[in-house]
Design an enzyme around this catalytic site. Structure first.
Site, PDB file in Angstrom:
ATOM      1  N   VAL A  11      -6.623   3.363 -11.850  1.00  0.00           N
ATOM      2  CA  VAL A  11      -5.611   3.431 -12.853  1.00  0.00           C
ATOM      3  C   VAL A  11      -5.274   4.747 -13.316  1.00  0.00           C
ATOM      4  O   VAL A  11      -4.310   5.138 -12.984  1.00  0.00           O
ATOM      5  CB  VAL A  11      -5.777   2.373 -13.756  1.00  0.00           C
ATOM      6  N   VAL A  85     -10.471   4.138 -19.085  1.00  0.00           N
ATOM      7  CA  VAL A  85     -11.810   4.345 -18.648  1.00  0.00           C
ATOM      8  C   VAL A  85     -12.074   2.805 -18.283  1.00  0.00           C
ATOM      9  O   VAL A  85     -11.496   1.863 -18.461  1.00  0.00           O
ATOM     10  CB  VAL A  85     -12.955   4.622 -19.725  1.00  0.00           C
ATOM     11  N   ASN A  86     -13.064   2.420 -17.618  1.00  0.00           N
ATOM     12  CA  ASN A  86     -13.471   0.943 -17.084  1.00  0.00           C
ATOM     13  C   ASN A  86     -13.871   0.164 -18.473  1.00  0.00           C
ATOM     14  O   ASN A  86     -14.611   0.666 -19.161  1.00  0.00           O
ATOM     15  CB  ASN A  86     -14.677   1.089 -16.068  1.00  0.00           C
ATOM     16  N   THR A  87     -13.656  -0.907 -18.424  1.00  0.00           N
ATOM     17  CA  THR A  87     -13.841  -1.868 -19.435  1.00  0.00           C
ATOM     18  C   THR A  87     -14.478  -3.327 -18.782  1.00  0.00           C
ATOM     19  O   THR A  87     -13.862  -4.184 -18.826  1.00  0.00           O
ATOM     20  CB  THR A  87     -12.749  -2.297 -20.219  1.00  0.00           C
ATOM     21  N   LEU A 160       0.125  -2.308 -12.872  1.00  0.00           N
ATOM     22  CA  LEU A 160       0.025  -1.873 -11.299  1.00  0.00           C
ATOM     23  C   LEU A 160      -1.005  -2.762 -10.485  1.00  0.00           C
ATOM     24  O   LEU A 160      -1.815  -3.247 -11.280  1.00  0.00           O
ATOM     25  CB  LEU A 160      -0.393  -0.635 -10.962  1.00  0.00           C
ATOM     26  N   ALA A 222      -4.184 -13.541 -17.000  1.00  0.00           N
ATOM     27  CA  ALA A 222      -4.419 -14.968 -17.021  1.00  0.00           C
ATOM     28  C   ALA A 222      -3.284 -15.903 -16.314  1.00  0.00           C
ATOM     29  O   ALA A 222      -3.487 -16.835 -15.570  1.00  0.00           O
ATOM     30  CB  ALA A 222      -4.724 -15.484 -18.408  1.00  0.00           C
ATOM     31  N   CYS A 273      -9.841  -7.236 -12.210  1.00  0.00           N
ATOM     32  CA  CYS A 273      -9.038  -7.498 -13.201  1.00  0.00           C
ATOM     33  C   CYS A 273      -9.091  -9.114 -13.680  1.00  0.00           C
ATOM     34  O   CYS A 273      -9.494  -9.486 -14.806  1.00  0.00           O
ATOM     35  CB  CYS A 273      -7.839  -7.091 -13.194  1.00  0.00           C
ATOM     36  N   LYS A 276     -12.490 -10.743 -15.049  1.00  0.00           N
ATOM     37  CA  LYS A 276     -12.826 -10.056 -16.276  1.00  0.00           C
ATOM     38  C   LYS A 276     -11.748 -10.296 -17.409  1.00  0.00           C
ATOM     39  O   LYS A 276     -12.217 -10.724 -18.693  1.00  0.00           O
ATOM     40  CB  LYS A 276     -12.855  -8.407 -15.872  1.00  0.00           C
ATOM     41  N   ARG A 343     -14.415  -4.798  -5.512  1.00  0.00           N
ATOM     42  CA  ARG A 343     -14.698  -5.468  -6.752  1.00  0.00           C
ATOM     43  C   ARG A 343     -14.282  -7.012  -6.884  1.00  0.00           C
ATOM     44  O   ARG A 343     -13.353  -7.156  -6.902  1.00  0.00           O
ATOM     45  CB  ARG A 343     -14.213  -4.752  -7.990  1.00  0.00           C
TER      46      ARG A 343
END
Ligand code: NAD
Ligand code: UDX
Length: 477
Positions: A11, A85-87, A160, A222, A273, A276, A343
């Site tokens: 991103v 950052v990654n979450t 995106l 979702a 995404c 998660k 991923r």
């Protein structure tokens, strides 16, 4: 104006490259603690594969776009700091398997607080749980010693999709900016909107309160994932009844209230995404006592798991209930076409499922690095709430990777198509068939091949959600 972005990933890299391209008067610096990643952004072999990205980066890099590991300097100098950052999903402790792990976000906030000598707008670009801005504001305020420094937090989630990132950034459906309903909040929103207005029409820039922006991102993912699980559930019913899921999708998609997009039945959704963010949504619902709402969204993930398992079972039962020592070619390991990202790719569970039944799997993917496949199949996968004996790590020596599709299929009993790469449609399947063990099977988990042509060649074809071949029918009845 100076912009810094913490996090040079899928991103941070592309979004900042687009801002730099479209706003030549703004200096944009993308910073990351990962030195190898920054070095790759400064080279011609970018750390991510994304069509059109290299051209955009090359047009702005060295002019007003920079990639650096000097986080403190560039964050300290910036007027606007994006945090990208990654979450990921927490794997340990309270909420493990569902809650978002905000360690990296909090770490970034502490750095911002400690190096800031001037007031800044802090932009949440990462996908975060609703109310994160509140927590981050507390970290910033309590850790910044300079009383003259003010932070205004905005939520600006990114929509995106990988594989189409540049198109999506160039002409977004909308840009969403959430901020506080205060004078300084409105001013910060106007400043950030001013950046996007360089190329995004004003009516596509939506402004909301902070919590609506944060929650909209989780809800959008979702809802998108829910469409895929819905159509995948119908694909199972199609196979049981003789209906054709592509015909059903086309028929319902022409209803303007439903629309045609995101109705492709598949082996399951992947990507960093969807799972998660739904788990995160489920966790938030549970923590506020909305168990029914949590259960509703949880089902989207359960259906996705079912779809992957169903595909593996179809392969096994079609091949006379035994795939032991049979070579199976897997075409596509990425979670979708036009990316090298793996991923949460459905290919991980499917390859492991096939190997758990004794198959010898040979993977071919046009973009994914071999080392990534070894790592994905060989590492213990965190099973969020359903440890599966099928999903055990595979040792490197048992994993076979081919450098071309012919090599993958040679002496194989079957080909499984797991990613919808365009090149898979163009192969000489007669030549491939000639090198395979007979009967030769194709299991098209993306419905991209010409099934009639394959049957004319002699393949036995399973196409997801389509009426079953008589040959396959015999074994199920
Ligand atoms: P990523 O893992 O590719 O990149 C994150 C980067 O942040 C890594 O390079 C990491 O080294 C860096 N980082 C972590 N902590 C840092 C720190 N304290 N200082 C400097 N750098 C640090 O992740 P991504 O795919 O770019 O996703 C980032 C966020 O955007 C996530 O919240 C994700 O949910 C969200 N998002 C992702 C996508 C997508 O398509 N990948 C789309 C929309 C939103
Ligand atoms: C998604 C969201 O689309 C994007 O807005 C958000 O910012 C990040 O998450 P991404 O995961 O990159 O983007 O790709 P997407 O195109 O949404 O595909 C996700 C998964 O769903 C892929 O595995 C894809 O193959 C699958 N999919 C998609 C289907 O199985 N059927 C479909 O009809 C569409």
């Amino acid at each position: 104006m100076k912009i810094a972005c913490i996090g040079a990933g899928y991103v941070g890299g592309p979004t900042m490259a687009m801002i730099a391209l479209k706003c030549p008067e703004i200096e944009v610096v993308v910073v990351d603690i990962n030195e190898a990643r920054i070095a790759a952004w400064n080279s011609d072999k970018l750390p991510i594969y994304e069509p059109g990205l290299l051209e955009v980066v090359k047009a702005a890099r060295g002019r007003n776009l920079f990639f650096s590991t000097d986080v403190n300097k560039h964050v300290g100098e910036a007027d606007i700091v994006f945090v990208s950052v990654n979450t990921p999903t927490k794997t340990r402790g309270v909420g493990a398997g569902k809650a978002a792990d905000l360690t990296y976000w909090e770490g970034a906030a502490r750095v911002i607080a400690s190096v800031s000598k001037s007031s800044k707008i802090i932009v949440e670009k990462s996908t975060v749980p609703v109310k994160t801005a509140d927590a981050i504001e507390k970290v910033l305020r309590r850790n910044c010693t300079d009383p003259n420094v003010q932070f205004e937090i905005l939520s600006n989630p990114e929509f995106l999709a990988e594989g189409t990132a540049i198109e999506d950034l160039m002409a977004p459906d909308r840009v969403l900016i959430g901020g506080k309903d205060t004078e300084s909040g409105h001013a910060a929103i106007a400043t950030l909107a001013g950046v996007y207005e360089h190329w995004v029409p004003k009516d596509r820039i939506l402004c909301t309160n902070l919590w609506s922006a944060e929650l909209s991102k989780l809800t959008a993912n979702a809802m998108l994932a829910q469409r895929i699980s819905s159509v995948n559930s119908i694909s199972a019913l199609c196979e049981a009844t003789g209906a054709d899921v592509q015909q059903v999708s086309r028929s319902i998609g022409t209803d303007t209230r439903i629309g045609p997009k995101f109705l492709n039945a598949s082996v399951g959704f992947g990507g960093s995404c969807f799972q998660k963010d739904i788990l995160n949504l489920v966790y938030i619902c549970e923590t506020v006592g909305l168990q029914e709402v949590a259960n509703y969204w949880h089902q989207v993930i359960l259906m996705n798991d079912y779809q992957k398992q169903r595909f593996v079972e179809r392969v096994i039962s079609a091949m006379f209930n035994t795939i032991k020592k049979k070579k199976i070619a897997v075409y596509g390991f990425a979670f979708k076409k036009d990316t090298g990202d793996t991923r949460e790719t459905p290919a991980i569970d499917i390859c492991r499922g096939l190997m758990a039944d004794g198959a010898s799997v040979c993977v071919y993917d046009p973009q994914v690095e071999d080392e990534q496949i070894y790592q994905d199949l060989g590492t213990e996968k965190f099973e969020w709430d359903h440890p599966s004996p099928r999903s055990r790590p595979i040792s490197k020596t048992a994993i076979d990777i081919a450098s071309n599709p012919m090599e993958a299929a040679r002496d194989a009993h079957a080909i499984c198509v797991l990613t919808e790469w365009d090149e898979f449609k163009t192969y000489d399947y007669q030549a491939i068939y000639d090198t395979m063990v007979k009967p030769a099977f194709v299991f098209d988990g993306r419905n991209i091949l010409d099934h009639q042509k394959l049957r004319d060649i002699g393949f036995i074809v399973y196409a997801l959600g389509k009426p079953l071949d008589p040959f396959l029918q015999k074994h199920y009845d």
